[in-house]
Motif scaffolding. Structure first.
Motif, short mmCIF file in Angstrom:
data_model
loop_
_atom_site.label_atom_id
_atom_site.label_comp_id
_atom_site.label_asym_id
_atom_site.label_seq_id
_atom_site.Cartn_x
_atom_site.Cartn_y
_atom_site.Cartn_z
N VAL A 243 1.28 -1.71 0.13
CA VAL A 243 -0.12 0.15 -0.19
C VAL A 243 0.84 1.51 -0.22
CG1 VAL A 243 -1.57 1.18 1.13
CG2 VAL A 243 -1.75 -1.34 1.18
N LEU A 244 1.97 1.18 0.64
CA LEU A 244 2.98 2.16 0.46
C LEU A 244 3.60 2.47 -0.58
CD1 LEU A 244 4.81 1.88 3.74
CD2 LEU A 244 3.64 4.14 3.12
N ALA A 245 3.70 1.82 -1.32
CA ALA A 245 4.46 1.70 -3.10
C ALA A 245 3.48 1.82 -4.04
CB ALA A 245 4.96 0.36 -3.07
N ALA A 246 1.84 1.66 -3.39
CA ALA A 246 1.18 2.18 -4.51
C ALA A 246 0.48 3.54 -4.54
CB ALA A 246 -0.28 1.28 -4.34
N ASP B 182 14.25 2.97 3.92
CA ASP B 182 13.23 1.80 3.83
C ASP B 182 11.98 1.45 4.06
OD1 ASP B 182 13.77 -0.50 3.24
OD2 ASP B 182 14.95 -1.59 5.21
N ILE B 183 11.14 1.02 2.73
CA ILE B 183 10.58 0.76 3.10
C ILE B 183 9.44 0.43 3.74
CG2 ILE B 183 10.28 -0.32 1.12
CD1 ILE B 183 7.60 0.97 -0.03
N GLU C 96 5.61 8.17 11.53
CA GLU C 96 5.09 7.29 10.58
C GLU C 96 6.08 7.14 9.43
OE1 GLU C 96 0.75 8.86 9.54
OE2 GLU C 96 2.08 9.55 8.51
N GLY C 97 7.58 7.04 9.98
CA GLY C 97 8.62 7.22 9.18
C GLY C 97 9.16 7.78 8.35
N ALA C 98 9.29 8.90 8.19
CA ALA C 98 9.53 10.36 7.57
C ALA C 98 10.60 10.08 7.23
CB ALA C 98 8.62 11.63 7.76
N ALA C 99 11.51 9.88 7.78
CA ALA C 99 12.71 10.25 7.97
C ALA C 99 13.47 8.52 7.38
CB ALA C 99 13.68 10.41 9.21
N ALA D 3 7.01 0.37 6.71
CA ALA D 3 6.17 0.50 6.57
C ALA D 3 5.78 -0.30 7.58
CB ALA D 3 6.03 -1.73 5.93
N GLY D 4 6.52 -1.17 8.58
CA GLY D 4 6.36 -1.60 10.99
C GLY D 4 6.23 -0.39 11.74
#
Length: 492
Positions: free
Chosen positions: A59-62, A78-79, A72-75, A83-84
């Motif tokens: 979903v993140l890749a889409a 690694d996808i 949410e991991g903006a920094a 996702a984690g």
């Protein structure tokens, strides 16, 4: 003690962070993750942790254009790490639960509150409601149930049967009202599309093609053309009479107390509320139908105004003037008009006299209010009895009008049973009113009757079979006139 409010009951079962993902800029990711996870988990509601993280990663890749926050991991580059982080936020909102039973036994569980929220989101996003096709069946089934003789008679049914019948009727009516509100939603979607139409062809296509063939017209036809509204109105009066039946309320309260284990006072209150809800829902269908009529009329008016604007008011010349003004604004940016007062014009103005308005003179002029129209009878009265004479003339015209209602009254008197037959020779009109009743029977073939039912009849006689020989048709004397003989057959 007062009953708890909706917010209090909601916070007792749902955490305060449950709706937080929907308010984030990255809400699209959370919604799509929740839908994918619920679909993959199936009815069991669980799937391995690795598969859940892989779904979040897909979903993140889409959604490469969605901006994430720091938590949410903006920094993170690694996808898989992002996702984690998204998976952890889903767990914090209690959309899913992270269950770890062992070192290599870790699963993601779909929260019980996630599926109802997904249903709500799907309903909000749906613009083609297929369930509208069953609307007419639902309302017709409710009418047939309530029209049965003794359906809520306490002498014929046990208390629990009465409770089950009223509960079933309320449930079906609530479903019908939800479907009607879905019609309002579809019309509002068409309204929004029409406001964004670019061309007259698109405006006409939305009005005559898409709007006229939409599923919302199924509900409209079922209510307006199939006679369901008069039946619902009659049934509402029937239920209103039953609401004052103390024996029915006592038997219903007895069944509710036995079924739910409530006290007698609470069960009696619930019984009264169930009967009141049944009456209100029967009347609410007409109110929602009127609201739908208003929305449809508004959509038609908007379409006409939009088409007129696109074809008459917005032509090529305004577009040329707008493009010319935009070009001047671009070329004269960051300058003053006073600097160009001595410059030659770009083109000569083809007008004998030209005047530019500025300041308060350029404002729109105040429109003059029109004087109120005189709606009184005949304007200035010549004598005091003018208004009474006008009302008497209206009553006389109404008395002489051929209406299907007066025909139905005569049919009920002449032929009281279904499939009965009567002839014009067996009835003699004594005055003009009865003669008009007989003519109304020949003019119409059906009419609504008291109680919500419809009276139908057919006309036959020698005049239909001997049209080439009118002299052979027998005639009957009615109120001083002669009329061809005919037979009346009551069909319903």
């Amino acid at each position: 003690m007062a009953a708890p409010s909706l917010s209090e009951k909601l916070h007792a079962h749902v955490s305060r962070d449950f709706f937080r993902p929907l308010t984030r800029p990255s809400a699209a990711i959370y919604v799509d993750c929740a839908e994918r996870l619920a679909e993959e988990a199936g009815e069991a509601g669980r799937l391995p942790h690795s598969e859940a993280v892989a779904i979040v990663r897909e979903v993140l890749a889409a959604h490469p254009d969605v901006v994430l926050d720091d938590d949410e991991g903006a920094a993170l580059r690694d996808i898989r790490q992002r996702a984690g982080q998204i998976f952890n936020r889903l767990c914090d909102a209690k959309w899913i639960e992270d269950q770890q039973l062992g070192l290599h036994d870790r699963h993601a569980l779909v929260s019980p509150g996630l599926r109802p929220m997904l249903r709500l989101l799907r309903d909000l996003a749906e613009d083609e409601i297929a369930e509208l096709k069953t609307f007419a069946d639902t309302v017709r089934g409710v009418c047939e149930t309530l029209e049965r003789d003794g359906v809520l008679d306490t002498r014929l049914h046990e208390p629990d049967e009465l409770r089950a019948t009223i509960t079933d009727l309320n449930s079906r009516l609530e479903s019908a009202l939800i479907q009607l509100h879905g019609v309002e939603k579809i019309i509002s979607i068409f309204d929004r599309k029409q406001r964004a139409s670019e061309t007259p062809a698109e405006t006409l296509r939305l009005l005559y093609s898409e709007f006229g063939a939409g599923q919302h017209m199924v509900c409209y036809d079922a209510l307006r053309r199939n006679g369901l509204l008069p039946r619902l109105s009659a049934l509402r009066g029937k239920v209103a009479d039953l609401r004052d039946n103390e024996q029915l309320k006592d038997r219903l309260a007895q069944a509710i107390a036995a079924h739910y284990g409530w006290s007698e006072s609470e069960a009696f209150e619930r019984a009264v509320r169930a009967l009141r809800d049944l009456e209100n829902r029967l009347s609410a269908i007409r109110l929602v139908a009127d609201a739908i009529d208003a929305r449809m009329a508004g959509f038609n008016q908007l379409s006409q105004q939009r088409y007129r604007y696109q074809t008459e008011l917005r032509g090529r010349r305004p577009e040329i003037v707008k493009a010319y003004c935009d070009a001047i604004n671009d070329s004269l940016a960051d300058t003053r008009l006073s600097q160009y007062k001595d410059e030659a014009p770009d083109f000569p103005v083809l007008a004998p006299e030209l005047r530019f308005y500025y300041g308060s003179s350029s404002l729109a002029r105040t429109r003059r209010a029109k004087a109120a129209a005189d709606l009184s009878f005949g304007g200035i009265r010549d004598r005091e009895g003018d208004e009474q004479d006008a009302l008497a003339a209206l009553r006389e015209r109404q008395r002489l009008a051929l209406t299907p209602q007066r025909a139905a009254r005569l049919i009920a008197r002449l032929i009281p049973v279904k499939k009965g037959v009567a002839s014009s020779e067996s009835f003699t009109a004594a005055n003009v009113d009865e003669m008009l009743d007989l003519l109304a029977i020949a003019a119409y073939h059906h009419s609504p009757a008291p109680g919500g039912k419809t009276v139908r009849w057919s006309i036959d006689g020698p005049g239909l079979t001997h049209r080439l020989d009118p002299q052979s048709v027998p005639q009957d004397s009615q109120a001083g006139w002669k009329m061809d003989r005919f037979e009346i057959t009551r069909q319903s």
